[in-house]
Write an enzyme that holds these catalytic residues in place. Structure first.
Site, PDB file in Angstrom:
ATOM      1  N   ILE A  97      41.343 -93.254  -1.528  1.00 54.22           N
ATOM      2  CA  ILE A  97      41.936 -92.106  -2.316  1.00 54.22           C
ATOM      3  C   ILE A  97      42.008 -92.573  -3.728  1.00 54.22           C
ATOM      4  O   ILE A  97      42.115 -93.740  -3.960  1.00 54.22           O
ATOM      5  CB  ILE A  97      43.582 -92.051  -1.636  1.00 54.22           C
ATOM      6  CG1 ILE A  97      44.227 -90.977  -2.263  1.00 54.22           C
ATOM      7  CG2 ILE A  97      44.170 -93.250  -1.674  1.00 54.22           C
ATOM      8  CD1 ILE A  97      45.712 -90.710  -1.794  1.00 54.22           C
ATOM      9  N   SER A  98      41.825 -91.724  -4.703  1.00 51.86           N
ATOM     10  CA  SER A  98      41.582 -92.029  -6.100  1.00 51.86           C
ATOM     11  C   SER A  98      42.925 -92.791  -6.521  1.00 51.86           C
ATOM     12  O   SER A  98      43.797 -92.318  -5.980  1.00 51.86           O
ATOM     13  CB  SER A  98      41.003 -90.996  -6.913  1.00 51.86           C
ATOM     14  OG  SER A  98      39.915 -90.521  -6.366  1.00 51.86           O
TER      15      SER A  98
END
Length: 130
Positions: A97-98
């Protein structure tokens, strides 16, 4: 989402990446503001507040959207203690997940296009952020 919006988003992210890789300062950066990697918090509200203080979150609608979506809900329970760190988190199968600052940058960069789209189709595009 149309091709023009994707192109603007891609070029914006690419430009930031090249500047980061080449260690070039952002000409719009305020040196007295904390950098993204200094924006981690103990809660979602603290993380979002620090991103706003750093000038990464600029608009109230983006701030409200990020406050409404708790990052902890999107990280594996084994990583929940890291949910509010401003860095990518592995979520399994080689995926991450960024970092929250990347989400903020992307939404801020897309906001003008979303606003223009909402003028053509009132209510729909911005409803996602409200």
């Amino acid at each position: 989402m149309n091709l023009k919006v994707l192109k603007v988003l891609f070029l914006s992210l690419l430009g930031r990446s090249f500047a980061y890789i080449n260690n070039q300062p952002d000409p719009n950066a305020n040196p007295s503001r904390p950098r993204a990697w200094m924006c981690s918090g103990k809660t979602n509200a603290e993380l979002v507040g620090k991103l706003a203080s750093a000038g990464i979150i600029k608009s109230p609608i983006v701030k409200r959207a990020l406050l409404a979506v708790d990052r902890r809900d999107y990280v594996p329970s084994s990583r929940s203690d890291s949910a509010y760190q401003d860095n990518p988190i592995p979520i399994g199968r080689g995926q991450t997940i960024s970092a929250p600052h990347m989400h903020a940058h992307c939404i801020e960069d897309l906001l003008p296009s979303l606003k223009r789209a909402s003028e053509r189709d009132p209510g729909e595009p911005l409803r996602v952020l409200d």
